[in-house]
Design an enzyme around this catalytic site. Structure first.
Site, PDB file in Angstrom:
ATOM      1  N   GLU A 102      -3.778   7.537  -3.693  1.00 21.86           N
ATOM      2  CA  GLU A 102      -3.630   6.226  -2.964  1.00 21.86           C
ATOM      3  C   GLU A 102      -3.631   5.135  -4.106  1.00 21.86           C
ATOM      4  OE1 GLU A 102      -6.136   4.300   0.550  1.00 21.86           O
ATOM      5  OE2 GLU A 102      -6.925   3.765  -1.301  1.00 21.86           O
TER       6      GLU A 102
ATOM      7  N   TYR B 290       0.839  -1.259   0.119  1.00 21.50           N
ATOM      8  CA  TYR B 290      -0.057  -0.138   0.012  1.00 21.50           C
ATOM      9  C   TYR B 290       0.937   1.247  -0.191  1.00 21.50           C
ATOM     10  CZ  TYR B 290      -3.194   3.582   1.663  1.00 21.50           C
ATOM     11  OH  TYR B 290      -3.897   4.671   1.785  1.00 21.50           O
TER      12      TYR B 290
END
Lengths: 316, 400
Positions: free
Chosen positions: B200, B112
């Site tokens: 993101e 991530y």
């Protein structure tokens, strides 16, 4: 006494020839603020409708008028530049009223302001700052005042100088919201509680002066008897302030946190008012403030009564 | 402002960040062709994903892995002809108009990586975790030590040493360290250049070793971006990505008039100036046993026409059984509100109770205007202060 500004503060308006700048310059003059000029690049040498001199640059305005505070109405694309120009010219108090400044501009501006430790930025996206003056004549919206300083868009007449307050006491007010600040001021004035200085710190995520710095200044000010602190959802500034209050506060702190009923993930008007994590919620902030010993009102209509109680001022 | 996954992918691609081959399609035929192209390139697996802003797509069956073009056609036909329902959508679900068809790359490991505006640190911060593919909120709650944060310099941005430190902490080795560092630095530059507020990549994947990449490849498989609305004036290309179909129509209408409106579930409409006071007004309604139908901030300098429109928007919500007007005039002049109330009474009509609390700039003039119009607006009642206003409207609505 007061914090940040007083009757001797010399104020200019950046963006004085815009409609908002012109309107509120007149409003500040009418309140009794020492407005000494304005800045609009390209209109230097002219005068505004109040007869105030207009300058091309802030540096020129400072050297000609001795200005030490500014009220910025420059539209968002140029607002960050206007803040930095004021700082570079030696302005001590910058109230940036402009709404809609890009957050990346404020990140860079905030960092650049570290080079100007004597400068205090208020805002952006805020109503400004006021140190109420003494009432000279009239009541309500028709009242006139002297010796105070209003730098911003708040209605001046709702404020009360400590010496004009029937209780003889005054609160300092710090708030993220403009109109909610007026609400708190009005409730205090209605109960005979004056205000030393009221600062709207603005609704943006990255801004100038914040709760803790103002709590410190209000504590150092002998004419501030208690502090009203108005926060809202989003960010952790209120929780940080709660920590400061728990460790340092000796004056009563009365608080309200707006947005208890706001749904998570929705931006409530202010760019900064959006619930991200659990610490951003009204509940978390209220709990932290209560833990620290602050009085947190359930209802925004109770701020004046809570201030009166904290100051042991007899209710009406 | 949010954008679709396929748009975010394109932004990453344009910034030089590797993404798996694929494209956005609007029909099942286009989906078939795109799948054929992907399988023709030697891929063993492709993915068809509905392009809506709401989450929960996978569980709802709107993200499908497919092994051939026929399966892609079938998945696309299903998604384009059914409404997607998940806990994050309205109960009636969302219409799906666009799909992303992309190669499903082999995955050795998922990560991530995100850039976001870090208000506490007053700068942009890189967030990263070696536990990708799951919701970061979940990781943050269960294993906060698995998340690394690296605040970028407010004016210089993320520095190469910072990206290296994160890459090593995430466990990248060999040639993939350089790939990960390059990706993070590009993400930071894209983030700042596009005035993003969140960028993101989840998951960021490391593929198994393949041709030309003995240590594997680092790629962005899914991405989510949101942008600073205040900066759209200088981000024309980003502003063009706006999809009005993803927005509540009343909220869109409000924005046209410079109003900030958010629909809620209750039955008391609110018209307030200032975001803080508008939230506080919602709070006090709830405190008196009522339920706000909306957040509405008319802003500082709304015209009579905009405020009249605000009433039209509030009353367009069939749930609304009463309206509370709470104005503390600063820039906003109370007489402008009063005139708008009179004008709205004529053009829209108030059949529901209307409680009005006005204070501040030009309040005396406003009160004169409303008193003169009282007989034309029988449901209108003035309130003394904020608490009184909340009590009155809650009582009026409870009695209906």
């Amino acid at each position: 006494m007061s914090i940040l500004i007083d009757g001797s503060t010399r104020v200019i308006c950046q963006g004085i020839t815009g409609s908002a700048g012109a309107f509120h310059t007149a409003g500040c003059l009418a309140y009794g603020s020492r407005m000494v000029g304005g800045v609009t690049p390209g209109k230097g040498g002219k005068s505004d409708s109040n007869g105030l001199p207009i300058f091309d640059t802030v540096a020129q305005a400072v050297s000609a008028t001795g200005a030490d505070a500014t009220m910025i109405f420059v539209p968002p694309p140029g607002a960050a530049d206007a803040i930095l120009e004021a700082a570079a010219a030696g302005i001590r108090v910058i109230a940036a009223i402009t709404e809609g400044v890009p957050v990346q501009d404020m990140i860079r501006t905030k960092a650049a302001l570290r080079d100007f430790p004597e400068t205090t930025l208020i805002g952006p996206n805020c109503p400004g700052v006021i140190t109420p003056g003494r009432r000279v004549s009239g009541t309500g919206p028709d009242a006139t005042f002297e010796g105070g300083c209003k730098i911003g868009i708040m209605p001046g007449y709702i404020h009360t100088h400590r010496a004009d307050a029937s209780s003889g006491r005054a609160v300092g007010i710090v708030s993220r919201s403009g109109t909610l600040t007026y609400e708190a001021v009005w409730q205090c004035s209605e109960r005979g509680i004056g205000q030393s200085t009221c600062v709207g710190i603005g609704g943006d995520p990255i801004k100038g002066i914040n709760f803790i710095e103002l709590l410190e200044r209000f504590h150092a000010d002998p004419e501030t008897d208690a502090i009203v602190m108005i926060g809202e959802i989003g960010g952790s500034d209120e929780s940080d302030a709660a920590r400061w209050i728990g460790e340092h506060a000796t004056k009563p702190v009365i608080s309200f946190i707006a947005g208890r009923t706001a749904p998570p993930g929705k931006r409530m008007g202010h760019a900064g008012a959006i619930i991200g994590g659990a610490a951003d919620t009204a509940e978390a902030k209220i709990a932290a403030l209560r833990e620290a010993g602050a009085v947190v009102c359930e209802s925004p209509a109770d701020l004046g009564a809570a201030a009166a109680e904290a100051l042991a001022v007899a209710s009406r | 402002m949010k954008v679709h996954e396929y748009q975010a992918r394109q932004l990453l691609h344009d910034a030089g960040i590797p993404v798996p081959p694929g494209s956005m399609v609007e029909t099942a035929e286009e989906a078939t062709r795109e799948a054929e192209r992907i399988f023709g390139g030697g891929a063993g697996l492709a993915v068809v994903k509905a392009q809506v802003h709401a989450g929960g797509r996978g569980k709802a069956g709107f993200v499908k892995l497919v092994k051939n073009a026929n399966a892609a056609t079938e998945a696309a036909t299903f998604m384009l002809s059914n409404r997607m329902k998940s806990p994050q959508t309205p109960p009636e679900g969302l219409e799906v108009k666009r799909l992303l068809v992309a190669e499903a790359v082999d995955i050795a490991k998922e990560f991530y990586v995100a850039m976001l505006v870090d208000r506490a640190r007053r700068t942009n911060t890189l967030i990263a975790s070696a536990e990708g593919g799951v919701e970061i909120e979940k990781t943050a709650e269960e294993r906060p030590e698995a998340i690394f944060t690296m605040p970028a310099h407010p004016t210089l941005g993320l520095q190469p040493w910072q990206a290296r430190e994160v890459a090593f902490r995430l466990g990248f080795v060999g040639k993939t360290v350089g790939q990960a560092v390059d990706l993070m630095l590009r993400l930071d530059r894209l983030f700042r250049a596009s005035d993003a507020s969140l960028a993101e990549i989840n998951p960021l994947v490391l593929t198994p070793p393949c041709d030309g990449h003995p240590d594997g490849r680092v790629m962005a498989v899914d991405a989510k971006f949101s942008f600073d609305d205040n900066a759209l004036f200088r981000q024309k290309a980003i502003a063009d990505l706006f999809d009005p179909a993803e927005e509540n129509p009343l909220e869109l209408k409000a924005r046209e008039f410079g109003l900030s409106y958010i629909a809620l579930d209750g039955n008391i409409g609110c018209l307030v100036n200032g975001a803080g006071l508008a939230m506080a007004t919602m709070d006090i309604i709830k405190l008196h046993g009522g339920d706000p139908a909306n957040f509405l901030d008319v802003g500082g300098s709304a015209s009579e026409a905009a405020v009249t429109e605000a009433f039209r928007i509030i009353l367009a919500d069939p749930k609304v059984k009463g309206v509370l007007v709470n104005i503390f005039g600063g820039i906003m002049q109370c007489d402008v509100i009063a005139r708008a109330i009179v004008s709205a009474a004529k053009t829209v009509g108030f059949t529901v109770p209307l409680t009005i609390r006005l204070e501040g700039t030009n309040v005396a003039e406003a009160r004169r205007i409303l008193e003169a119009a009282q007989s034309e607006i029988p449901t209108m009642q003035p309130a003394g202060d904020l608490g009184d206003a909340a009590r009155r409207i809650c009582a009026a609505v409870a009695g209906r």
